[in-house]
Design a protein around this motif. Structure first.
Motif, PDB file in Angstrom:
ATOM      1  N   UNK A 214       0.827  -1.211   0.000  1.00  0.00           N
ATOM      2  CA  UNK A 214       0.000   0.000   0.000  1.00  0.00           C
ATOM      3  C   UNK A 214       0.862   1.262   0.000  1.00  0.00           C
ATOM      4  N   UNK A 215       2.140   1.099   0.296  1.00  0.00           N
ATOM      5  CA  UNK A 215       3.060   2.239   0.327  1.00  0.00           C
ATOM      6  C   UNK A 215       3.894   2.357  -0.945  1.00  0.00           C
ATOM      7  N   UNK A 216       3.610   1.527  -1.949  1.00  0.00           N
ATOM      8  CA  UNK A 216       4.395   1.578  -3.181  1.00  0.00           C
ATOM      9  C   UNK A 216       4.536   3.004  -3.701  1.00  0.00           C
ATOM     10  N   UNK A 217       3.419   3.690  -3.863  1.00  0.00           N
ATOM     11  CA  UNK A 217       3.437   5.027  -4.453  1.00  0.00           C
ATOM     12  C   UNK A 217       4.302   5.995  -3.635  1.00  0.00           C
ATOM     13  N   UNK A 218       4.133   5.976  -2.320  1.00  0.00           N
ATOM     14  CA  UNK A 218       4.912   6.867  -1.454  1.00  0.00           C
ATOM     15  C   UNK A 218       6.397   6.511  -1.502  1.00  0.00           C
ATOM     16  N   UNK A 219       6.709   5.228  -1.559  1.00  0.00           N
ATOM     17  CA  UNK A 219       8.111   4.781  -1.641  1.00  0.00           C
ATOM     18  C   UNK A 219       8.723   5.245  -2.960  1.00  0.00           C
ATOM     19  N   UNK A 220       7.991   5.042  -4.062  1.00  0.00           N
ATOM     20  CA  UNK A 220       8.493   5.465  -5.369  1.00  0.00           C
ATOM     21  C   UNK A 220       8.718   6.979  -5.386  1.00  0.00           C
TER      22      UNK A 220
END
Length: 184
Positions: free
Chosen positions: A87-93
């Motif tokens: 669920x944190x993919x976008x924030x990590x990217x």
């Protein structure tokens, strides 16, 4: 909490890419992976489905990305899935992309003006920013907000320079209210 997760994983990927001297490659691959996730909402639905096991989710990620991006990026995505942080993919990217841009001294400027700026005005704003900051280039984002009346608001990261007439009028009004209160 989400900020801590994105920072932890984003920093880990950044350090790995820096150590292996693959910053440019990983940077481009992460932008592509981010686009895949953005364009395919079904992929996130699959990863969030409670009846799909982590092992199956890992296989989904490997089937999609293995051979299309480096083993480091594929392995990174697998770790995120294994840790249940998809669920944190976008924030990590986003964190990783921002870290690379900062490392490469690419600034991101958001310029808001009361009217559309001409190409010459935009060029002058960018030149001034290059002279007064540590950045060697900028990604410029221009917006129009007629409520500013005149002037500019420039945002670079968490720094803001506000020379808009609206803000100056607001400050003047506050100062006048203080004067009126103190004379009573």
């Amino acid at each position: 909490m989400a900020k801590l997760v994105s920072k932890t994983y984003g920093d880990a990927l950044f350090e790995l890419a820096l150590e292996k001297q693959t910053i440019d490659t990983v940077f481009e691959e992460i932008k592509e992976v981010k686009e895949v996730f953005t364009e395919n909402e079904e992929l996130m639905k699959l990863l969030n489905h409670p009846k799909i096991t982590k092992e199956e989710k890992v296989k989904i990620i490997e089937n999609i990305f293995k051979g299309r991006v480096s083993d480091d990026v594929t392995g990174f995505l697998v770790i995120i899935v294994e840790k249940g942080r998809y669920n944190s993919f976008d924030a990590i990217f986003d964190y990783f992309i921002a870290a690379v841009k900062e490392y490469k001294k690419i600034g991101i400027a958001k310029v808001t003006s009361a009217v559309e700026l001409s190409d010459e005005q935009k060029k002058k704003v960018e030149e001034k920013l290059l002279q007064t900051t540590i950045y060697t280039s900028f990604e410029m984002n221009y917006h129009v907000d007629k409520s500013l009346i005149g002037g500019l608001i420039i945002r670079i990261g968490d720094r803001v320079v506000d020379s808009s007439i609206k803000t100056k009028l607001d400050k003047l009004a506050r100062n006048l209210q203080k004067i009126q209160l103190s004379t009573c």
